[in-house]
Design a protein around this motif. Structure first.
Motif, mmCIF file in Angstrom:
data_model
loop_
_atom_site.group_PDB
_atom_site.id
_atom_site.type_symbol
_atom_site.label_atom_id
_atom_site.label_comp_id
_atom_site.label_asym_id
_atom_site.label_seq_id
_atom_site.Cartn_x
_atom_site.Cartn_y
_atom_site.Cartn_z
ATOM 1 N N GLU A 159 -1.543 1.182 -67.963
ATOM 2 C CA GLU A 159 -2.534 2.168 -68.395
ATOM 3 C C GLU A 159 -3.174 2.872 -67.198
ATOM 4 O O GLU A 159 -3.417 4.092 -67.242
ATOM 5 C CB GLU A 159 -3.607 1.488 -69.250
ATOM 6 C CG GLU A 159 -3.111 1.087 -70.632
ATOM 7 C CD GLU A 159 -4.177 0.365 -71.445
ATOM 8 O OE1 GLU A 159 -4.084 0.385 -72.691
ATOM 9 O OE2 GLU A 159 -5.097 -0.223 -70.831
ATOM 10 N N THR A 160 -3.414 2.117 -66.131
ATOM 11 C CA THR A 160 -4.006 2.703 -64.923
ATOM 12 C C THR A 160 -3.103 3.787 -64.347
ATOM 13 O O THR A 160 -3.552 4.878 -63.997
ATOM 14 C CB THR A 160 -4.239 1.612 -63.861
ATOM 15 O OG1 THR A 160 -5.168 0.638 -64.380
ATOM 16 C CG2 THR A 160 -4.800 2.221 -62.577
ATOM 17 N N VAL A 161 -1.810 3.495 -64.267
ATOM 18 C CA VAL A 161 -0.853 4.451 -63.703
ATOM 19 C C VAL A 161 -0.688 5.660 -64.616
ATOM 20 O O VAL A 161 -0.617 6.807 -64.147
ATOM 21 C CB VAL A 161 0.506 3.764 -63.454
ATOM 22 C CG1 VAL A 161 1.575 4.791 -63.091
ATOM 23 C CG2 VAL A 161 0.367 2.725 -62.347
ATOM 24 N N LEU A 162 -0.636 5.441 -65.919
ATOM 25 C CA LEU A 162 -0.481 6.556 -66.854
ATOM 26 C C LEU A 162 -1.694 7.483 -66.846
ATOM 27 O O LEU A 162 -1.592 8.652 -67.219
ATOM 28 C CB LEU A 162 -0.233 6.027 -68.272
ATOM 29 C CG LEU A 162 1.138 5.369 -68.505
ATOM 30 C CD1 LEU A 162 1.218 4.808 -69.921
ATOM 31 C CD2 LEU A 162 2.274 6.372 -68.262
ATOM 32 N N PHE A 197 10.834 12.004 -68.113
ATOM 33 C CA PHE A 197 10.363 10.624 -68.151
ATOM 34 C C PHE A 197 8.872 10.558 -67.838
ATOM 35 O O PHE A 197 8.366 11.294 -66.994
ATOM 36 C CB PHE A 197 11.134 9.768 -67.147
ATOM 37 C CG PHE A 197 12.617 9.705 -67.417
ATOM 38 C CD1 PHE A 197 13.111 8.959 -68.473
ATOM 39 C CD2 PHE A 197 13.511 10.395 -66.617
ATOM 40 C CE1 PHE A 197 14.470 8.898 -68.725
ATOM 41 C CE2 PHE A 197 14.869 10.337 -66.851
ATOM 42 C CZ PHE A 197 15.354 9.586 -67.912
ATOM 43 N N SER A 198 8.177 9.650 -68.520
ATOM 44 C CA SER A 198 6.744 9.476 -68.281
ATOM 45 C C SER A 198 6.463 8.411 -67.240
ATOM 46 O O SER A 198 5.449 8.475 -66.530
ATOM 47 C CB SER A 198 6.041 9.098 -69.592
ATOM 48 O OG SER A 198 6.182 10.122 -70.553
ATOM 49 N N LEU A 199 7.358 7.414 -67.135
ATOM 50 C CA LEU A 199 7.107 6.293 -66.237
ATOM 51 C C LEU A 199 8.391 5.494 -66.026
ATOM 52 O O LEU A 199 9.201 5.364 -66.949
ATOM 53 C CB LEU A 199 6.033 5.369 -66.824
ATOM 54 C CG LEU A 199 5.684 4.101 -66.046
ATOM 55 C CD1 LEU A 199 4.979 4.444 -64.728
ATOM 56 C CD2 LEU A 199 4.789 3.175 -66.892
ATOM 57 N N ALA A 244 3.468 4.298 -57.616
ATOM 58 C CA ALA A 244 2.173 4.430 -58.290
ATOM 59 C C ALA A 244 1.522 3.095 -58.606
ATOM 60 O O ALA A 244 0.339 3.048 -58.970
ATOM 61 C CB ALA A 244 2.346 5.227 -59.582
ATOM 62 N N GLY A 245 2.283 2.012 -58.490
ATOM 63 C CA GLY A 245 1.708 0.720 -58.806
ATOM 64 C C GLY A 245 2.627 -0.423 -58.451
ATOM 65 O O GLY A 245 3.825 -0.231 -58.205
#
Length: 356
Positions: A118-121, A50-52, A101-102
């Motif tokens: 986008e900031t977290v990625l 998973f990416s997020l 992360a956010g």
């Protein structure tokens, strides 16, 4: 490698809005969704990179910060963004302290959500500006007793679920989360209600919970109950114990909370040998034998596994009986299973003493 996102929220409109933001970032990404905390744990159990993860802090069964910690412990390598209607600084700080992360507000516009994701990625932490006029919800109250209580419940070898009179899940420990994630006889429905796979069993469970939650008279104590819950997998049934919890500060209330203990007979918890040795003054060999007996091993099987003679095993068993004050194997196993040793589902550090 295909990008995979997870979105967990029980509000359809918000769910679709977040998915729209993710598709704008990665049009070909696979987006998996969940509508409850157990659903989320089930999704994260899949063998996928998973990416997020974007998760609603207050979706059914989430249990606030404890839910966040459980999700992180399951997939610590995956960044998590929490989305919440609570916009206070305390809420933001408490959540970020858990290592997410956010933090996004549900009031965010699509552009604001896009910026946060986008900031977290990009590997950074997204921290929104707090609404200083808004107070945080009860889940962020400075009550350390709640944290201590949750930590203690997470050490128990069985599942523990706290519900109200309507079977609405208010809290679940880690073992209960794992049980619900299996979707094998018990789970949490889309509205956060504790239910079973069979309508009749669910009705029985809800009746027990309602009876345990409602005070029926000045001289009458609230009563709980016990029941067996079958499993679609045909594995051995769960046993549930419904227990009324003590009334809270509001003594005028005629309703209380209820604890439901879930025992999975398919799961064996082995007390660590060092804990057994410490409690009963056993040698390492005696503690290993006792550990084997607890999970149902026969003496002959244990002797073969450790490579010793039956005479040696019988000698060790005689010493275990003497040191624990027992005479028979069932009595010995019952003693341990009702002791503090049985709560230690993972190795516990003790001093290196000579147990002879």
């Amino acid at each position: 490698m295909k990008t995979t996102f997870v979105v967990a929220d029980d509000h359809p409109l918000l769910l679709e809005g977040v998915k729209g933001v993710l598709r704008e970032i990665e049009p070909d990404a696979e987006i998996l969704q969940a509508t409850s905390y157990p659903d989320l744990l089930s999704v994260l159990s899949q063998d996928i990179d998973f990416s997020l993860v974007i998760a609603d802090l207050n979706m059914p069964g989430m249990a606030g910060l404890d839910g966040i910690r459980a999700v992180q412990s399951k997939r610590p390598e995956v960044p998590i963004i929490i989305i919440s209607a609570t916009e206070s600084q305390k809420a933001i700080n408490k959540t970020l302290e858990c290592g997410v992360a956010g933090y996004m507000f549900k009031s965010f516009s699509q552009d604001q959500m896009l910026k946060a994701v986008e900031t977290v990625l990009e590997g950074e932490t997204f921290v929104p500006d707090a609404n200083t006029e808004m107070f945080s919800g009860d889940e962020f109250a400075d009550d350390r007793k709640t944290d201590f209580g949750a930590a203690a419940l997470n050490k128990l070898p069985m599942g523990v679920v706290i519900v109200d009179k309507s079977a609405q899940v208010l809290f679940m420990n880690n073992n209960a989360s794992d049980i619900f994630a299996q979707s094998d006889g018990v789970d949490v429905g889309p509205t956060g209600v504790f239910r079973t796979a069979k309508v009749g069993e669910t009705k029985n469970l809800h009746t027990m919970i309602a009876d345990a939650a409602i005070d029926i008279g000045e001289d009458e104590d609230r009563e709980g109950g016990a029941m067996i819950v079958s499993r679609p997998s045909m594995r051995r049934s769960f046993s549930l114990l419904v227990v009324p919890l003590p009334d809270e500060d509001d003594i005028s209330s005629d309703e209380g909370k209820v604890a439901v203990f879930i025992n999975d007979p398919e799961k064996f918890n082995e007390p660590p040998t060092n804990v057994l040795a410490r409690l009963y003054g056993l040698t390492e060999a005696e503690a290993r034998l006792l550990q084997g007996l607890i999970v149902g091993k026969k003496l002959e099987t244990f002797a073969d596994e450790v490579g010793v003679s039956m005479n040696t095993v019988r000698s060790h068993l005689k010493q275990v009986f003497r040191k624990t004050g027992t005479n028979r194997q069932p009595e010995l196993v019952s003693l341990v299973m009702n002791s503090s040793a049985y709560l230690a589902s993972s190795p516990v550090a003790v001093e290196d003493d000579d147990y002879e």
